[in-house]
Write a protein that holds these residues in place. Structure first.
Motif, PDB file in Angstrom:
ATOM      1  N   SER A  77       0.831  -1.198   0.000  1.00  0.00           N
ATOM      2  CA  SER A  77       0.000   0.000   0.000  1.00  0.00           C
ATOM      3  C   SER A  77       0.871   1.255   0.000  1.00  0.00           C
ATOM      4  O   SER A  77       1.817   1.367   0.777  1.00  0.00           O
ATOM      5  CB  SER A  77      -0.916   0.024   1.233  1.00  0.00           C
ATOM      6  N   GLU A  78       0.529   2.180  -0.872  1.00  0.00           N
ATOM      7  CA  GLU A  78       1.225   3.469  -0.915  1.00  0.00           C
ATOM      8  C   GLU A  78       0.411   4.554  -0.222  1.00  0.00           C
ATOM      9  O   GLU A  78       0.864   5.697  -0.123  1.00  0.00           O
ATOM     10  CB  GLU A  78       1.465   3.865  -2.382  1.00  0.00           C
ATOM     11  N   ARG A  79      -0.787   4.201   0.251  1.00  0.00           N
ATOM     12  CA  ARG A  79      -1.701   5.212   0.793  1.00  0.00           C
ATOM     13  C   ARG A  79      -2.199   4.914   2.197  1.00  0.00           C
ATOM     14  O   ARG A  79      -3.077   5.634   2.682  1.00  0.00           O
ATOM     15  CB  ARG A  79      -2.903   5.368  -0.146  1.00  0.00           C
ATOM     16  N   PHE A  80      -1.662   3.884   2.855  1.00  0.00           N
ATOM     17  CA  PHE A  80      -2.182   3.566   4.180  1.00  0.00           C
ATOM     18  C   PHE A  80      -1.997   4.731   5.150  1.00  0.00           C
ATOM     19  O   PHE A  80      -2.895   5.057   5.932  1.00  0.00           O
ATOM     20  CB  PHE A  80      -1.518   2.320   4.759  1.00  0.00           C
ATOM     21  N   LEU A  81      -0.847   5.373   5.125  1.00  0.00           N
ATOM     22  CA  LEU A  81      -0.592   6.478   6.050  1.00  0.00           C
ATOM     23  C   LEU A  81      -1.544   7.642   5.771  1.00  0.00           C
ATOM     24  O   LEU A  81      -2.081   8.254   6.695  1.00  0.00           O
ATOM     25  CB  LEU A  81       0.860   6.938   5.947  1.00  0.00           C
ATOM     26  N   ASP A  82      -1.768   7.931   4.486  1.00  0.00           N
ATOM     27  CA  ASP A  82      -2.723   8.981   4.121  1.00  0.00           C
ATOM     28  C   ASP A  82      -4.130   8.604   4.591  1.00  0.00           C
ATOM     29  O   ASP A  82      -4.861   9.439   5.121  1.00  0.00           O
ATOM     30  CB  ASP A  82      -2.741   9.195   2.605  1.00  0.00           C
ATOM     31  N   ASP A  83      -4.490   7.337   4.381  1.00  0.00           N
ATOM     32  CA  ASP A  83      -5.826   6.896   4.779  1.00  0.00           C
ATOM     33  C   ASP A  83      -5.988   6.908   6.294  1.00  0.00           C
ATOM     34  O   ASP A  83      -7.071   7.207   6.810  1.00  0.00           O
ATOM     35  CB  ASP A  83      -6.097   5.480   4.248  1.00  0.00           C
ATOM     36  N   ALA A  84      -4.926   6.578   7.028  1.00  0.00           N
ATOM     37  CA  ALA A  84      -4.997   6.601   8.491  1.00  0.00           C
ATOM     38  C   ALA A  84      -5.268   8.020   8.985  1.00  0.00           C
ATOM     39  O   ALA A  84      -6.107   8.233   9.871  1.00  0.00           O
ATOM     40  CB  ALA A  84      -3.700   6.064   9.089  1.00  0.00           C
ATOM     41  N   ARG A  85      -4.560   8.993   8.420  1.00  0.00           N
ATOM     42  CA  ARG A  85      -4.796  10.388   8.805  1.00  0.00           C
ATOM     43  C   ARG A  85      -6.214  10.824   8.426  1.00  0.00           C
ATOM     44  O   ARG A  85      -6.883  11.522   9.192  1.00  0.00           O
ATOM     45  CB  ARG A  85      -3.775  11.297   8.120  1.00  0.00           C
ATOM     46  N   LYS A  95      -4.630   9.478  -3.946  1.00  0.00           N
ATOM     47  CA  LYS A  95      -4.855  10.064  -2.630  1.00  0.00           C
ATOM     48  C   LYS A  95      -6.260  10.644  -2.555  1.00  0.00           C
ATOM     49  O   LYS A  95      -6.736  11.288  -3.486  1.00  0.00           O
ATOM     50  CB  LYS A  95      -3.835  11.166  -2.350  1.00  0.00           C
ATOM     51  N   LEU A  96      -6.926  10.405  -1.450  1.00  0.00           N
ATOM     52  CA  LEU A  96      -8.261  10.936  -1.209  1.00  0.00           C
ATOM     53  C   LEU A  96      -8.158  11.992  -0.112  1.00  0.00           C
ATOM     54  O   LEU A  96      -7.595  11.732   0.956  1.00  0.00           O
ATOM     55  CB  LEU A  96      -9.203   9.809  -0.778  1.00  0.00           C
ATOM     56  N   MET A 151     -14.841   6.001  -6.439  1.00  0.00           N
ATOM     57  CA  MET A 151     -14.129   5.522  -7.628  1.00  0.00           C
ATOM     58  C   MET A 151     -13.855   6.670  -8.588  1.00  0.00           C
ATOM     59  O   MET A 151     -12.760   6.786  -9.156  1.00  0.00           O
ATOM     60  CB  MET A 151     -14.957   4.433  -8.317  1.00  0.00           C
ATOM     61  N   GLU A 152     -14.833   7.549  -8.765  1.00  0.00           N
ATOM     62  CA  GLU A 152     -14.638   8.700  -9.652  1.00  0.00           C
ATOM     63  C   GLU A 152     -13.595   9.647  -9.090  1.00  0.00           C
ATOM     64  O   GLU A 152     -12.703  10.116  -9.822  1.00  0.00           O
ATOM     65  CB  GLU A 152     -15.960   9.432  -9.839  1.00  0.00           C
ATOM     66  N   LYS A 153     -13.672   9.937  -7.787  1.00  0.00           N
ATOM     67  CA  LYS A 153     -12.714  10.835  -7.164  1.00  0.00           C
ATOM     68  C   LYS A 153     -11.292  10.293  -7.236  1.00  0.00           C
ATOM     69  O   LYS A 153     -10.325  11.057  -7.303  1.00  0.00           O
ATOM     70  CB  LYS A 153     -13.096  11.090  -5.699  1.00  0.00           C
ATOM     71  N   MET A 154     -11.172   8.964  -7.213  1.00  0.00           N
ATOM     72  CA  MET A 154      -9.855   8.333  -7.204  1.00  0.00           C
ATOM     73  C   MET A 154      -9.380   7.964  -8.599  1.00  0.00           C
ATOM     74  O   MET A 154      -8.359   7.307  -8.772  1.00  0.00           O
ATOM     75  CB  MET A 154      -9.888   7.115  -6.279  1.00  0.00           C
ATOM     76  N   GLY A 155     -10.155   8.394  -9.612  1.00  0.00           N
ATOM     77  CA  GLY A 155      -9.725   8.233 -10.997  1.00  0.00           C
ATOM     78  C   GLY A 155      -9.932   6.867 -11.592  1.00  0.00           C
ATOM     79  O   GLY A 155      -9.232   6.480 -12.549  1.00  0.00           O
TER      80      GLY A 155
END
Length: 341
Positions: free
Chosen positions: A193-201, A265-266, A313-317
């Motif tokens: 995962s490249e986004r776990f830290l972003d998702d945690a925040r 990134k969301l 899904m749309e927001k994340m491309g």
């Protein structure tokens, strides 16, 4: 520190150095690099006496003097400690081995093995931590103790606090949300995962945010928002409306990793845009007016899950394909035959 050699980690896809050193030297090395004192790390252990400091706390203390010492002795022989070295700050940070260092009142003198990774990236950190904690099984058990301490020391993300501001009330009101995010698949959600830290925040920020919904009918025109009491109830409608987004986000992350998609990134602005959609306010309001947890969950899944999926899904491309409608099963007519009489 006695360096034994350099080995390759086939999971994290990087080299690490293997050392042998006395246990007490290792503990001094780790404690000297922490931003917290040794006494403060207790709050990262959900089984410690810090939480519910009554009879449960007394039992936790007794275990530190007995059972946990024995467990630590076994662990010292079975498993190496894992550290990261941050060359810019010249400090060693614990990745794995919390219980063996801080989980008992034992005094150990033997030499131990220590794996040291240098200047790891966030993706490296996620892969190392996933692999080191995979033996704990599904759910959020793998995120206790060392995982939380390491997450805090490396990236300043504190999962040992509570959205309701009561650190000694069942640790981690975030626990239910992360369990939903993983959905019994923590290994598949985390590894690579490249986004776990972003998702945690993002998850922390979402749980801390007070949602407001617009109830506009012929009879009323009012704004409805959660209050502090509502935050204490995981099953409450406001929280359920947040949890459905967390559930879908986790499923998308697993699909991104499995299919090799770009892991987008969301932002919190993206998330709030969903809850501000005028066409969905009637459903948000309806859910907040329901009292039974199961009814709330069923209503949200029926009326909002597909909306969340298509929106994220749309927001994340990513292209979104709505689920195919379920076919109705036609039951054949029942006929009594002679052999049944």
């Amino acid at each position: 520190m006695n360096k034994l050699g350099t080995l390759y980690d086939s999971v994290a896809k990087m080299d690490y150095s293997l050392y042998a050193m006395p246990y007490q030297e290792l503990k001094t090395l780790v404690v000297s690099g922490m931003t917290l004192s040794e006494e403060q790390v207790i709050r990262f252990d959900s089984q410690s006496e810090f939480f519910r400091p009554d009879s449960r706390g007394e039992r936790a203390l007794e275990m530190k003097k007995t059972t946990r010492i024995r467990h630590a002795e076994i662990g010292l022989e079975q498993m190496p400690f894992i550290l990261s070295y941050q060359s810019e700050k010249e400090r060693y940070v614990l990745l794995d081995g919390f219980n063996r260092l801080f989980g008992s009142h034992g005094t150990f003198t033997q030499d131990v093995l220590v794996k040291v990774y240098e200047d790891i990236t966030p993706k490296d950190w996620v892969n190392i931590m996933t692999h080191a904690n995979a033996w704990k099984g599904a759910g959020v058990a793998m995120m206790d103790r060392g995982f939380k301490l390491s997450l805090f020391e490396h990236y300043g993300i504190d999962l040992a606090i509570s959205p309701i501001g009561d650190e000694q009330e069942e640790p981690l009101r975030y626990q239910g949300a992360f369990s939903t995010y993983f959905n019994r698949e923590p290994f598949d959600t985390l590894l690579n995962s490249e986004r776990f830290l972003d998702d945690a925040r993002l998850l922390i920020q979402l749980l801390m945010t007070e949602l407001t919904f617009h109830n506009k009918t012929k009879k009323v025109d009012e704004w409805i928002k959660s209050d502090e009491y509502d935050m204490k109830r995981y099953a409450h409608s406001f929280e359920q409306l947040k949890i459905i987004l967390v559930l879908v986000l986790g499923s998308i992350r697993r699909k991104e990793i499995r299919e090799g998609w770009t892991q987008a990134k969301l932002s919190m602005e993206d998330v709030l845009a969903f809850y501000q959609r005028e066409d969905l306010q009637k459903h948000f309001v309806k859910a907040t007016q329901m009292q039974v947890s199961g009814h709330i969950e069923n209503y949200i899944k029926k009326h909002l899950k597909v909306e969340v999926e298509s929106f994220l899904m749309e927001k994340m491309g990513h292209a979104y394909t709505p689920p195919a409608p379920k076919e109705k099963t036609v039951t054949g007519s029942f006929k009594i035959t002679d052999d049944m009489v």
